[in-house]
Design a protein around this motif. Structure first.
Motif, PDB file in Angstrom:
ATOM      1  N   THR A 139       7.695  -1.034  -2.413  1.00  0.00           N
ATOM      2  CA  THR A 139       6.259  -0.741  -2.340  1.00  0.00           C
ATOM      3  C   THR A 139       5.845  -0.560  -0.890  1.00  0.00           C
ATOM      4  OG1 THR A 139       5.687  -3.076  -2.235  1.00  0.00           O
ATOM      5  CG2 THR A 139       5.742  -2.069  -4.417  1.00  0.00           C
ATOM      6  N   ASP A 140       4.689   0.014  -0.732  1.00  0.00           N
ATOM      7  CA  ASP A 140       4.131   0.216   0.604  1.00  0.00           C
ATOM      8  C   ASP A 140       2.624   0.400   0.461  1.00  0.00           C
ATOM      9  OD1 ASP A 140       3.974   0.523   3.294  1.00  0.00           O
ATOM     10  OD2 ASP A 140       5.312   2.247   3.400  1.00  0.00           O
ATOM     11  N   THR A 141       1.944   0.532   1.558  1.00  0.00           N
ATOM     12  CA  THR A 141       0.511   0.816   1.508  1.00  0.00           C
ATOM     13  C   THR A 141       0.340   2.316   1.354  1.00  0.00           C
ATOM     14  OG1 THR A 141       0.107  -1.072   2.931  1.00  0.00           O
ATOM     15  CG2 THR A 141      -1.668   0.511   2.703  1.00  0.00           C
ATOM     16  N   THR A 142       0.127   2.748   0.132  1.00  0.00           N
ATOM     17  CA  THR A 142       0.056   4.184  -0.148  1.00  0.00           C
ATOM     18  C   THR A 142      -1.326   4.627  -0.585  1.00  0.00           C
ATOM     19  OG1 THR A 142       0.784   3.782  -2.402  1.00  0.00           O
ATOM     20  CG2 THR A 142       2.484   4.327  -0.795  1.00  0.00           C
ATOM     21  N   VAL A 143      -2.245   3.717  -0.763  1.00  0.00           N
ATOM     22  CA  VAL A 143      -3.609   4.060  -1.188  1.00  0.00           C
ATOM     23  C   VAL A 143      -4.552   3.794  -0.032  1.00  0.00           C
ATOM     24  CG1 VAL A 143      -5.467   3.524  -2.805  1.00  0.00           C
ATOM     25  CG2 VAL A 143      -3.096   3.491  -3.583  1.00  0.00           C
ATOM     26  N   ARG A 144      -5.363   4.821   0.296  1.00  0.00           N
ATOM     27  CA  ARG A 144      -6.351   4.638   1.371  1.00  0.00           C
ATOM     28  C   ARG A 144      -7.510   3.792   0.877  1.00  0.00           C
ATOM     29  NH1 ARG A 144      -7.167  10.722   3.045  1.00  0.00           N
ATOM     30  NH2 ARG A 144      -4.984  11.230   3.127  1.00  0.00           N
ATOM     31  N   ARG A 145      -7.960   2.905   1.750  1.00  0.00           N
ATOM     32  CA  ARG A 145      -9.103   2.065   1.376  1.00  0.00           C
ATOM     33  C   ARG A 145     -10.178   2.179   2.409  1.00  0.00           C
ATOM     34  NH1 ARG A 145      -4.584  -0.343  -0.471  1.00  0.00           N
ATOM     35  NH2 ARG A 145      -4.603  -0.871  -2.637  1.00  0.00           N
TER      36      ARG A 145
END
Length: 145
Positions: A139-145
């Motif tokens: 997993t990784d940070t793939t969604v922009r917030r």
């Protein structure tokens, strides 16, 4: 009119009052159980909503969580480590295409941990069955917030 005759003429009134009290007692017991169950579901829904906020997501509607997951986690806690659920779970971590264009992608770590949070709150005894599978996913940070 003697007191004995008066009591015998109104016997139906006493019997009706007793029946009414029994019916009200049964309704009270049933309602108490419903309220108690509703409070447990609300408590768990609030706990999950707080966890979502702590993870950086907007606060979800607790009424929707309560209706969806109830007190026992509903479908999420119904054998989360089964082969079918694992396959469906991994299918959801894909690029969203259908048929031949569908392929696995690196999923967002926080959204994947959301299911673990549901299991932690609603059925903590089943979390260990799927925790190693969650840990094995890339997993990784793939969604922009």
């Amino acid at each position: 009119m003697s007191p004995t005759r008066f009591a015998s003429e109104h016997r139906w009134l006493y019997a009706g009052a007793v029946v009414l009290l029994v019916v009200l007692a049964v309704i009270g017991v049933v309602q108490y159980d419903k309220v108690k169950t509703g409070n447990v579901a609300s408590e768990k829904a609030n706990k999950l909503a707080d966890a979502a906020v702590a993870a950086g997501y907007p606060r979800p509607d607790t009424g929707t969580i309560k209706r969806t997951l109830g007190t026992d986690g509903g479908n999420v806690c119904d054998d989360p480590a089964s082969a079918l659920k694992s396959a469906l779970w991994k299918t959801n971590v894909s690029n969203g295409a259908a048929f031949v264009g569908q392929r696995p992608v690196i999923g967002d770590g926080r959204s994947i941990r959301a299911e673990a949070k549901i299991l932690e709150i609603y059925c903590p005894d089943k979390l260990h069955k799927i925790q190693d599978r969650i840990d094995d996913l890339k997993t990784d940070t793939t969604v922009r917030r």
